[in-house]
Design a protein around this motif. Sequence first.
Motif, PDB file in Angstrom:
ATOM      1  N   UNK A 130      60.530  48.970  30.898  1.00  0.00           N
ATOM      2  CA  UNK A 130      61.156  49.569  32.081  1.00  0.00           C
ATOM      3  C   UNK A 130      60.350  50.741  32.658  1.00  0.00           C
ATOM      4  N   UNK A 131      59.385  51.275  31.900  1.00  0.00           N
ATOM      5  CA  UNK A 131      58.535  52.354  32.410  1.00  0.00           C
ATOM      6  C   UNK A 131      59.241  53.682  32.546  1.00  0.00           C
ATOM      7  N   UNK A 142      65.287  60.091  20.477  1.00  0.00           N
ATOM      8  CA  UNK A 142      64.849  59.153  21.504  1.00  0.00           C
ATOM      9  C   UNK A 142      66.131  58.646  22.148  1.00  0.00           C
ATOM     10  N   UNK A 143      66.303  58.944  23.429  1.00  0.00           N
ATOM     11  CA  UNK A 143      67.481  58.491  24.166  1.00  0.00           C
ATOM     12  C   UNK A 143      67.143  57.141  24.790  1.00  0.00           C
ATOM     13  N   UNK A 144      67.602  56.091  24.145  1.00  0.00           N
ATOM     14  CA  UNK A 144      67.225  54.743  24.564  1.00  0.00           C
ATOM     15  C   UNK A 144      68.113  54.237  25.695  1.00  0.00           C
ATOM     16  N   UNK A 145      67.482  53.508  26.606  1.00  0.00           N
ATOM     17  CA  UNK A 145      68.196  52.970  27.764  1.00  0.00           C
ATOM     18  C   UNK A 145      68.625  51.529  27.558  1.00  0.00           C
ATOM     19  N   UNK A 146      68.058  50.857  26.543  1.00  0.00           N
ATOM     20  CA  UNK A 146      68.414  49.461  26.304  1.00  0.00           C
ATOM     21  C   UNK A 146      68.116  49.086  24.857  1.00  0.00           C
ATOM     22  N   UNK A 147      68.525  47.872  24.491  1.00  0.00           N
ATOM     23  CA  UNK A 147      68.341  47.404  23.117  1.00  0.00           C
ATOM     24  C   UNK A 147      66.874  47.244  22.755  1.00  0.00           C
ATOM     25  N   UNK A 148      66.037  46.897  23.717  1.00  0.00           N
ATOM     26  CA  UNK A 148      64.603  46.732  23.430  1.00  0.00           C
ATOM     27  C   UNK A 148      63.979  48.066  23.021  1.00  0.00           C
ATOM     28  N   UNK A 149      64.295  49.121  23.763  1.00  0.00           N
ATOM     29  CA  UNK A 149      63.781  50.444  23.379  1.00  0.00           C
ATOM     30  C   UNK A 149      64.314  50.834  22.008  1.00  0.00           C
ATOM     31  N   UNK A 150      65.581  50.576  21.758  1.00  0.00           N
ATOM     32  CA  UNK A 150      66.190  50.917  20.468  1.00  0.00           C
ATOM     33  C   UNK A 150      65.464  50.199  19.325  1.00  0.00           C
ATOM     34  N   UNK A 166      58.297  58.942  33.199  1.00  0.00           N
ATOM     35  CA  UNK A 166      58.102  57.705  33.953  1.00  0.00           C
ATOM     36  C   UNK A 166      56.623  57.361  33.849  1.00  0.00           C
ATOM     37  N   UNK A 167      56.363  56.075  33.614  1.00  0.00           N
ATOM     38  CA  UNK A 167      54.985  55.684  33.322  1.00  0.00           C
ATOM     39  C   UNK A 167      54.723  54.250  33.759  1.00  0.00           C
ATOM     40  N   UNK A 183      53.735  48.982  14.813  1.00  0.00           N
ATOM     41  CA  UNK A 183      53.569  47.556  14.536  1.00  0.00           C
ATOM     42  C   UNK A 183      54.307  46.714  15.571  1.00  0.00           C
ATOM     43  N   UNK A 184      55.325  47.296  16.191  1.00  0.00           N
ATOM     44  CA  UNK A 184      56.127  46.625  17.217  1.00  0.00           C
ATOM     45  C   UNK A 184      56.061  47.449  18.499  1.00  0.00           C
ATOM     46  N   UNK A 185      55.883  46.785  19.631  1.00  0.00           N
ATOM     47  CA  UNK A 185      55.843  47.487  20.916  1.00  0.00           C
ATOM     48  C   UNK A 185      56.503  46.607  21.972  1.00  0.00           C
ATOM     49  N   UNK A 186      56.769  47.186  23.114  1.00  0.00           N
ATOM     50  CA  UNK A 186      57.323  46.422  24.235  1.00  0.00           C
ATOM     51  C   UNK A 186      56.186  45.796  25.036  1.00  0.00           C
ATOM     52  N   UNK A 187      56.264  44.500  25.334  1.00  0.00           N
ATOM     53  CA  UNK A 187      55.290  43.916  26.258  1.00  0.00           C
ATOM     54  C   UNK A 187      55.428  44.580  27.627  1.00  0.00           C
TER      55      UNK A 187
END
Length: 194
Positions: free
Chosen positions: A17-18, A114-122, A74-75, A8-12
């Motif tokens: 960061x890819x 899931x090893x998150x790199x930032x708050x958005x990924x978290x 990486x994507x 329901x929630x995704x990163x624009x």
Amino acid sequence: MSSIPDPETDLPAEQDRGDVVLAAGCFWCVEAVFQALAGVTDVTSGYAGGDAETANYQAVCTGRTGHAEVIRVRYDPAVVSFGTLLKVFFGVAHDPTQLNRQGNDLGPQYRSAVFVADDQQRQVAEAYIAQLDRSGVFGAPIATRIESLTAFHEAEAYHQDFAINNPSQPYVCMVAQPKLDKLARQFPDQLAGD
């Protein structure tokens, strides 16, 4: 398991960061799944969650180093979103309800994370786990941990592209191939071309 829902929630794409690091059991088979996706530009097997000094296969296999076997994906966010990668991670790559194991692979090095790199990924990962738990799609609570990525340590060269380089290896045949078959059934529009 019924069909896994879209997040329901995704990163624009412009905020993505890819790059994401995922733990889902033995990295050989998880690597194979993500290498098959359109938009994925590189998949590297490695270790996360422990110190650099013990980031090697022999030490990590003891289960005492704090590491997990992981892949760094990486994507291109214009082709495949972070949320879609999470959907594949939870729906195809492994069983996220198993704590510190995947099948016969036992120990914290095989944990789901899931090893998150930032708050958005978290935020996106936490929201999706909550969504999946609410949906009851797995019939058991999700054991996946959200961990902060402090470092990624690339695994030894012989672990890279393992399923591609060893298609007849019994573990690959018994574990990776069924996941690739499931990926083709559930995500036919997400597969990379030859």
